[in-house]
Enzyme design. Structure first.
Site, PDB file in Angstrom:
ATOM      1  N   GLY A  85      -1.992 -11.863 -37.520  1.00 51.57           N
ATOM      2  CA  GLY A  85      -2.084 -10.541 -38.133  1.00 51.57           C
ATOM      3  C   GLY A  85      -3.406  -9.852 -37.886  1.00 51.57           C
ATOM      4  O   GLY A  85      -3.639  -8.753 -38.397  1.00 51.57           O
ATOM      5  N   GLN A 121      -1.346 -18.166 -29.834  1.00 55.93           N
ATOM      6  CA  GLN A 121      -2.722 -17.804 -29.462  1.00 55.93           C
ATOM      7  C   GLN A 121      -3.298 -16.740 -30.399  1.00 55.93           C
ATOM      8  O   GLN A 121      -4.130 -15.923 -30.000  1.00 55.93           O
ATOM      9  CB  GLN A 121      -2.785 -17.352 -28.007  1.00 55.93           C
ATOM     10  CG  GLN A 121      -2.399 -18.454 -27.033  1.00 55.93           C
ATOM     11  CD  GLN A 121      -2.507 -18.064 -25.577  1.00 55.93           C
ATOM     12  OE1 GLN A 121      -2.775 -16.915 -25.244  1.00 55.93           O
ATOM     13  NE2 GLN A 121      -2.298 -19.015 -24.688  1.00 55.93           N
ATOM     14  N   SER A 160       0.434 -24.034 -29.015  1.00 57.04           N
ATOM     15  CA  SER A 160       0.359 -22.596 -29.260  1.00 57.04           C
ATOM     16  C   SER A 160       1.181 -22.216 -30.491  1.00 57.04           C
ATOM     17  O   SER A 160       1.963 -21.262 -30.459  1.00 57.04           O
ATOM     18  CB  SER A 160       0.833 -21.816 -28.029  1.00 57.04           C
ATOM     19  OG  SER A 160       0.477 -20.459 -28.113  1.00 57.04           O
ATOM     20  N   LEU A 196       0.212 -14.394 -34.210  1.00 57.57           N
ATOM     21  CA  LEU A 196       0.843 -14.444 -35.523  1.00 57.57           C
ATOM     22  C   LEU A 196      -0.167 -14.426 -36.665  1.00 57.57           C
ATOM     23  O   LEU A 196       0.224 -14.547 -37.829  1.00 57.57           O
ATOM     24  CB  LEU A 196       1.718 -15.695 -35.627  1.00 57.57           C
ATOM     25  CG  LEU A 196       2.868 -15.756 -34.614  1.00 57.57           C
ATOM     26  CD1 LEU A 196       3.481 -17.148 -34.576  1.00 57.57           C
ATOM     27  CD2 LEU A 196       3.919 -14.699 -34.941  1.00 57.57           C
ATOM     28  N   TYR A 247      -8.000 -30.098 -18.939  1.00 57.71           N
ATOM     29  CA  TYR A 247      -8.755 -29.168 -19.772  1.00 57.71           C
ATOM     30  C   TYR A 247     -10.242 -29.263 -19.425  1.00 57.71           C
ATOM     31  O   TYR A 247     -10.870 -30.300 -19.624  1.00 57.71           O
ATOM     32  CB  TYR A 247      -8.575 -29.470 -21.261  1.00 57.71           C
ATOM     33  CG  TYR A 247      -7.171 -29.293 -21.789  1.00 57.71           C
ATOM     34  CD1 TYR A 247      -6.205 -28.568 -21.093  1.00 57.71           C
ATOM     35  CD2 TYR A 247      -6.792 -29.849 -22.999  1.00 57.71           C
ATOM     36  CE1 TYR A 247      -4.925 -28.410 -21.582  1.00 57.71           C
ATOM     37  CE2 TYR A 247      -5.510 -29.692 -23.504  1.00 57.71           C
ATOM     38  CZ  TYR A 247      -4.582 -28.975 -22.789  1.00 57.71           C
ATOM     39  OH  TYR A 247      -3.307 -28.824 -23.280  1.00 57.71           O
ATOM     40  N   LEU A 280       0.495 -20.731 -33.144  1.00 63.39           N
ATOM     41  CA  LEU A 280       0.212 -19.386 -33.663  1.00 63.39           C
ATOM     42  C   LEU A 280       0.288 -18.345 -32.555  1.00 63.39           C
ATOM     43  O   LEU A 280      -0.202 -17.223 -32.723  1.00 63.39           O
ATOM     44  CB  LEU A 280      -1.171 -19.362 -34.325  1.00 63.39           C
ATOM     45  CG  LEU A 280      -1.331 -20.302 -35.521  1.00 63.39           C
ATOM     46  CD1 LEU A 280      -2.767 -20.299 -36.035  1.00 63.39           C
ATOM     47  CD2 LEU A 280      -0.359 -19.935 -36.637  1.00 63.39           C
TER      48      LEU A 280
END
Length: 322
Positions: A206, A201, A197, A204, A58, A199
């Site tokens: 909304g 990225q 991940s 989810l 990273y 969510l």
């Protein structure tokens, strides 16, 4: 905050903090994001988060350095996990790279040292020999893997001769693959599935639709954010909003609660700021009813995103538009 029951020397929070974005600008969090890292990590500790996940790859080590500096005196209460990128993961290289990661993190012991992905050529015998040596000399506490199939996870345990505590894999309501084999294995053997991940990225959350695509190159290249997939996810997102509303939380928090419903799952969402850290941590206290979990699972299984070769032309077009 809730914690996983796996008998580790330090508690592992059910919600952790993923730090892929530390030192990287590809996420679109702004040029000042690096200056917010200290506050993000400090607030995570205050919220009861103990699990902090990074990797040597990273930002080419910068994520480890930023995390280590931000933890400061909190290092002793943190359960610090990092990963070796297995280009040539033979025993001697594994040991050398662990020493380098520990130095960047500023820790005397890496709480969880993971193989970032399976090497297609080098099997795990020599890799786990290096891990075993690191445990014997006290530089590594627990060993984990990432992106491993069940059979290869089992093989890694046999090679290590000890438990391989965890398997870090993509797991979220848009990707239920780990539920087939990995979760039952973790439950039977008192192991962990670490959901990265969680969510998808932000898919989810909304926040995005065809008219409001995400920023940042990481998300723009994720096929989930193609307009057709956002449309296909309509029912899943509607059920997610309904469950969230029943608990007075956000869709993101409900999506995290779905994962944490399984006792052997912990999740490592990233965070753009202190407020998101607080929201993620609060999701650990959201307990779904079995029927709510089942409704989300049914909606997730019905979601069929555009994938594979069919998605390539649309991704290229999206990249040109960006």
């Amino acid at each position: 905050m809730r914690y996983a029951d796996v008998g580790t020397s330090k508690p592992i929070s059910k919600i952790g903090l993923g730090t892929w974005q530390f030192g990287s600008r590809e996420w679109g969090y702004g040029s000042d994001y690096e200056g917010r890292v200290d506050a993000i990590v400090a607030r995570a500790l205050e919220c009861g988060i103990t699990l902090f996940d990074t990797a040597e790859v990273y930002a080419l080590g910068r994520s480890e350095r930023l995390l280590g500096a931000a933890l400061g005196d909190g290092r002793e209460q943190a359960f610090v996990a990092t990963k070796i990128f297995p280009v040539v993961p033979v025993s001697a290289v594994v040991q050398q790279r662990a020493v380098a990661s520990a130095a960047r993190l500023g820790v005397r012991r890496i709480d969880l040292y993971q193989v970032h992905q399976p090497n297609p050529v080098i099997r795990d015998g020599t890799t786990m020999a290096g891990m075993r040596t690191l445990q014997d000399v006290g530089l590594v506490d627990e060993v984990g893997v990432s992106n491993y199939s069940l059979s290869r996870w089992e093989a890694a345990e046999r090679a290590l001769g000890r438990r391989v505590l965890s398997n870090q894999v993509q797991y979220n309501l848009a990707h239920l693959g780990p539920e087939a084999e990995l979760l039952p294995y973790a439950a039977a053997r008192r192991r962990l599935v670490i959901a990265y991940s969680p969510l998808a990225q932000g898919f989810l959350s909304g926040r995005y639709d065809a008219a409001h695509p995400p920023s940042g190159s990481i998300r723009r290249m994720n096929p989930l954010f193609l307009p057709e997939n956002l449309e296909r996810a309509g029912h899943l997102l509607a059920v997610l909003r309904e469950v969230a509303a029943a608990h007075g939380v956000t869709p993101s928090q409900a999506a995290l609660a779905y994962l944490l419903h399984h006792p052997q799952v912990v999740a490592i969402p990233g965070a753009s700021g202190v407020e998101q850290v607080e929201a993620n941590a609060a999701a650990a206290d959201v307990v779904l009813a079995d029927d709510e979990h089942a409704a989300l699972q049914s909606a997730a299984r019905a979601f069929q995103p555009l994938v594979g070769l069919r998605v390539l032309p649309e991704l290229l077009a999206a990249r040109r538009r960006a």
